[in-house]
Design an enzyme around this catalytic site. Sequence first.
Site, short mmCIF file in Angstrom:
data_model
loop_
_atom_site.label_atom_id
_atom_site.label_comp_id
_atom_site.label_asym_id
_atom_site.label_seq_id
_atom_site.Cartn_x
_atom_site.Cartn_y
_atom_site.Cartn_z
N GLU A 1 0.97 -1.22 -0.09
CA GLU A 1 -0.09 0.13 -0.13
C GLU A 1 0.80 1.27 0.05
O GLU A 1 1.77 1.36 0.84
CB GLU A 1 -0.74 0.00 1.16
CG GLU A 1 -1.76 1.13 1.32
CD GLU A 1 -2.89 1.32 2.41
OE1 GLU A 1 -2.78 0.31 3.42
OE2 GLU A 1 -3.53 2.02 2.78
N ARG B 1 4.87 -12.68 9.93
CA ARG B 1 5.62 -11.74 9.53
C ARG B 1 7.03 -11.59 10.21
O ARG B 1 7.19 -12.13 11.18
CB ARG B 1 4.72 -10.41 9.71
CG ARG B 1 4.29 -10.31 11.12
CD ARG B 1 3.21 -8.97 11.22
NE ARG B 1 3.63 -7.91 10.72
CZ ARG B 1 2.80 -7.03 9.78
NH1 ARG B 1 1.97 -7.54 9.19
NH2 ARG B 1 3.49 -5.85 9.35
N LYS C 1 4.28 0.66 10.13
CA LYS C 1 4.29 1.90 9.26
C LYS C 1 3.80 3.19 9.94
O LYS C 1 4.43 4.22 10.04
CB LYS C 1 3.67 1.73 7.98
CG LYS C 1 4.47 1.25 6.89
CD LYS C 1 3.61 1.54 5.50
CE LYS C 1 3.27 0.07 5.01
NZ LYS C 1 2.51 -0.08 3.61
P1 ATP Z 1 2.29 -2.01 8.21
O1 ATP Z 1 1.40 -3.16 8.99
O2 ATP Z 1 3.25 -1.77 9.01
O3 ATP Z 1 1.28 -0.87 7.91
P2 ATP Z 1 1.42 -3.52 6.00
O4 ATP Z 1 1.47 -4.82 6.17
O5 ATP Z 1 0.02 -2.70 6.19
O6 ATP Z 1 2.47 -2.67 6.93
P3 ATP Z 1 1.64 -3.20 3.04
O7 ATP Z 1 2.24 -2.19 2.24
O8 ATP Z 1 0.13 -3.46 3.07
O9 ATP Z 1 2.19 -2.87 4.47
O10 ATP Z 1 2.54 -4.51 2.92
C1 ATP Z 1 2.80 -5.25 1.71
C2 ATP Z 1 3.12 -6.67 1.85
O11 ATP Z 1 4.21 -6.71 2.67
C3 ATP Z 1 2.05 -7.42 2.48
O12 ATP Z 1 1.94 -8.60 1.74
C4 ATP Z 1 2.20 -7.71 3.68
O13 ATP Z 1 1.89 -8.81 4.63
C5 ATP Z 1 3.96 -7.52 3.89
N1 ATP Z 1 4.42 -7.25 5.06
C6 ATP Z 1 4.40 -6.22 5.51
N2 ATP Z 1 5.06 -6.44 6.96
C7 ATP Z 1 5.77 -7.26 7.00
C8 ATP Z 1 6.58 -7.92 7.79
N3 ATP Z 1 6.99 -7.39 9.01
N4 ATP Z 1 7.17 -9.27 7.60
C9 ATP Z 1 6.88 -9.63 6.34
N5 ATP Z 1 5.92 -9.19 5.36
C10 ATP Z 1 5.17 -8.13 5.77
MG MG Z 2 -1.43 -3.54 4.72
#
Ligand code: ATP
Ligand code: MG
Length: 559
Positions: free
Chosen positions: A32, A258, A268
Amino acid sequence: MSNEAKDFIREIVAGDLAGGKHREVVTRFPPEPNGYLHIGHAKSIALNFGIAAEFGGRCHLRFDDTNPSKEEMEYVESIKEDVRWLGFDWGRHLYFASDYFEQLYEWAVHLIREGAAYVDDQTAEEIRATRGTLTHPGAPSPYRGRPPEENLDLFQRMRAGEFPDGSRVLRAKIDMAAPNLNLRDPVLYRILHAHHHRTGDAWCVYPMYDFAHGQSDAIERITHSLCTLEFENHRPLYEWFIGNLPVPARPRQIEFARLNLTYTVLSKRKLLRLVKEGHVNGWDDPRMPTISGLRRRGYPPQAIRAFCDRIGLAKRDSTVDVALLEWAVRDHLNQTAPRVMGVLDPLKVVIENYPEDQVEEFDAPYFPDDPPKMGFRKVPFTRELYVERGDFMEEPPKKFWRLAPGREVRLRWAYLITCTGVVKDDDGRVVEVRCTYDPATRGGNAPDGRRVKGTIHWVSARHALAAEVRLYDRLFSDPDPEAAESGDDFLANLNPESLEVVEARLEPSLAGADAGERYQLERQGYFSVDPGTTDARLVLNRTVALRDSWAKIEQKLKG
Ligand code: ATP
Ligand code: MG
């Protein structure tokens, strides 16, 4: 390459290919664009792009930009740069969920026509309040029975902009008593009169993440949709959409744990706070766990990939010791970084018997373990040098093998010198060390075979480059910065000593070093040239200390 049983996801992929379920594997990385990527995303990137590469398939980069108010072009560009820098390539497969808005809208209309979606006039509050709990079913909305024609009309008028934000939503009609709360008539569309970074003002209804994600996967014919564990109980909904819509493919969602790291925050939202509240100097501050921060700090992409490879994949959440990441960085830099000399805390040394105007140049190998590998540079030697303040002690303990009154030490690549005395300032602080050198020891060995244990680094005072060196340490002092017992505010765990800036003296070969170049300053650590470096001012960032000095200090504190 054989990936048999390397992890459970590769096992599934290999099985699907072997069993003929798919001819080609297609994965995607779906960020995102609402922040910069971090090391957790690197795990997901390495997994998705890695599997595509290993199995001869492809991996898409898809921006999940369904949320208009938060997304910015700046984030899109940074994400592309970071994925590329990590060493991955989406080729021509760059997509945006917003490109599918029209198709998603049509599928919403399809559900309405099938009697499987309805417009709800309740407020978000009311919808939340009637959703029920894990032990109690939800209550149906009074609008649940609306006939399809009326729903269709209202939904079209929602799209046409007739209604204000929050006044109506489109919901799927699934099961208000479903044990999985995600199936209790989830919201599919909401009204948002907001400008979108790509579609502009074309839309004022936007699909929810759940309604966009699986269908986007299907449109792109993703075979394996890999996501983190928090989406596990969204999977039935993912499958419900795929099963109830005329989608062109049936992707399979698989969840993995994760990445969590000690001493690190990876949300984030929290990273944004660190930036917005000025606790760090932007998203690419070298203390940030963002890809851009790690890059600026000097972490090589190969080390990040090696780390991701090493931690593997699990189905349960766990926390990885950040020392493992630092180990991977040292391991790579140990093979690749040229060795040079620099003094971080300069103390002047005067060699009394060395002629005032004389300059000698030593050929010093950049990679002492294997000199031909990186060649040599010239290191000038003169009467006045700088050494590390910590390499001198006026009253040394027994096992201190460095410089002290009456003691002999080796200057790396140069001569043996013996300390004859010190000069102090009015406060009694040593400001200069006086020495003599033995001309017969050129290169560092005594012809009479006498043994000198200590070797220290140095720079010629006259030739030294003044440089700003930023000594970074962990941003948080608590291994679990988000732990409840340390209060609900993770900021309380910021390490007040996460950055120390020193005015260093470096050997002249570093003049003109380019941003991003990495060096080992012998005996100290690995350093990277900061992008803010100018011709007039060299700035180095400490990537990682040579050994894990932190662990040692910590042990001392505990012991
Ligand atoms: P946050 O929770 O920090 O806002 P997010 O998961 O919402 O992060 P996205 O941009 O939606 O951020 O993530 C893109 C991809 O990266 C998704 O498939 C998500 O599952 C993966 N991802 C995000 N954080 C992690 C992590 N700590 N370990 C592994 N994969 C991750
Ligand atoms: Mg997300």
